[in-house]
Enzyme design. Structure first.
Site, PDB file in Angstrom:
ATOM      1  N   ARG A 128       0.643  -1.168   0.049  1.00  0.00           N
ATOM      2  CA  ARG A 128       0.095   0.142   0.033  1.00  0.00           C
ATOM      3  C   ARG A 128       0.768   1.352  -0.162  1.00  0.00           C
ATOM      4  O   ARG A 128       1.715   1.550   0.899  1.00  0.00           O
ATOM      5  CB  ARG A 128      -0.846  -0.020   1.360  1.00  0.00           C
ATOM      6  CG  ARG A 128      -2.074   1.079   1.119  1.00  0.00           C
ATOM      7  CD  ARG A 128      -2.750   0.982   2.448  1.00  0.00           C
ATOM      8  NE  ARG A 128      -3.969   1.854   2.395  1.00  0.00           N
ATOM      9  CZ  ARG A 128      -3.798   3.198   2.640  1.00  0.00           C
ATOM     10  NH1 ARG A 128      -2.703   3.889   2.925  1.00  0.00           N
ATOM     11  NH2 ARG A 128      -4.833   3.997   2.431  1.00  0.00           N
ATOM     12  N   LYS A 175     -14.286   6.573 -16.150  1.00  0.00           N
ATOM     13  CA  LYS A 175     -15.161   5.404 -15.502  1.00  0.00           C
ATOM     14  C   LYS A 175     -14.482   4.529 -14.655  1.00  0.00           C
ATOM     15  O   LYS A 175     -14.056   3.442 -14.569  1.00  0.00           O
ATOM     16  CB  LYS A 175     -15.694   4.662 -16.788  1.00  0.00           C
ATOM     17  CG  LYS A 175     -17.076   3.912 -16.506  1.00  0.00           C
ATOM     18  CD  LYS A 175     -17.285   3.095 -17.749  1.00  0.00           C
ATOM     19  CE  LYS A 175     -18.633   2.250 -17.591  1.00  0.00           C
ATOM     20  NZ  LYS A 175     -19.950   3.246 -16.897  1.00  0.00           N
TER      21      LYS A 175
END
Length: 312
Positions: A128, A175
């Site tokens: 992460r 999107k």
């Protein structure tokens, strides 16, 4: 020990990183950036079928162009060619037939004819860290399931929608799979027994939670302009072309809330809704309170456009 919590999923296939596997067995790393950050994009394409014929995608090249734009904006490499994306859908439809034990029924009226092909691409797996890390292998996931379309009653009577402020981010034209804003927006209408939430940003129409919105006044179809505040649905181009074919005036421009509330007709458009009339907004009738003549013309033209996929 971790337990498998996917046993409620149907015993149907999905695609994951080059393989077709049962939904219950699909696994991704918890370090996938799509899981941790929502760092990815997606597309949803309608595949229409006719008995005995190979299903055909609706406006496939336009979907691919939008996918390529979204991937470019997010700096994710496109892992497949256009033909490969198409083939994944057809392979999934065939795998669905095998899993459902319905291979012999493909030509029957009971066999699903229309399919919704959903696929997403995430940046991949890494520890992460917020920056857009380079050199990762994108994660690709796809499903192709029978399409849930509007009912005959919804088309005959229209649907109810509610309004809300558009509280989402400023890059709605991508999107993105980061859809928590759309989830909140759709929940507003869901809790009020309505089909969709029509949203406004600074007093101007943007879109609905999972649809584009069209306003009809004095015979003209109007929609918000194409910009970073609206996801340009594939039906943006389709509605414009169908309007031109039918001699219906078409205009993209900023539309105020007052104009929406005073519309003669309102319509939704999306892959599964195609074009669908809104006849009630915030509990008040839209126009006559019945699906209007512009909707009727566009819906009929849309069906002819679908038929043309098999007449080329």
């Amino acid at each position: 020990m971790p337990t498998d919590r996917a046993d409620h999923l149907p015993e149907l296939p999905c695609y994951l990183n080059g393989e077709i596997v049962p939904m219950r067995e699909a696994r991704i790393s918890p370090f996938d950036r799509g899981f941790i950050f929502g760092d990815g994009v997606y597309e949803g394409i309608s595949f229409y079928g006719r008995p005995g014929q190979t299903p055909q995608p609706y406006r496939f090249d336009q979907h691919m162009a939008r996918l390529e734009r979204s991937l470019g904006e997010t700096r994710i490499a496109n892992p497949h060619t256009r033909q490969e994306w198409r083939q994944i859908a057809l392979d999934l439809i065939a795998a669905y037939a095998d899993a459902a034990g319905a291979v012999a029924q493909k030509d029957s009226k009971d066999w699903p004819q229309d399919w919704f092909y959903y696929f997403q691409v995430t940046r991949g797996v890494a520890l992460r860290d917020h920056p857009m890390l380079e050199g990762l292998t994108p994660t690709v996931f796809a499903t192709c399931l029978p399409m849930k379309t509007a009912t005959a009653e919804q088309r005959a009577q229209g649907v109810a929608c509610v309004t809300a402020d558009d509280f989402r981010w400023q890059k709605a034209h991508i999107k993105s799979i980061s859809l928590l804003g759309a989830v909140f927006a759709r929940q507003i209408s869901f809790e009020q027994g309505a089909l969709e939430t029509v949203m406004f940003r600074d007093g101007l129409l943007s879109e609905a939670a999972a649809s584009n919105v069209w306003v009809v006044k004095n015979g003209t179809v109007m929609g918000p302009p194409k910009n970073n505040l609206v996801l340009e649905g594939i039906r943006y181009g389709a509605v414009e072309e169908l309007c031109r074919q039918q001699g219906i005036a078409f205009d993209l421009r900023p539309i105020t809330r007052a104009e929406v509330l005073a519309a003669d007709e309102l319509m939704l458009s999306s892959a599964t809704k195609e074009v669908l009339p809104i006849t009630t907004l915030d509990g008040q009738p839209v126009g006559t309170g019945q699906p209007g003549p512009v909707y009727q013309k566009l819906y009929a033209a849309y069906q002819r456009d679908k038929d043309a996929l098999f007449n080329a």
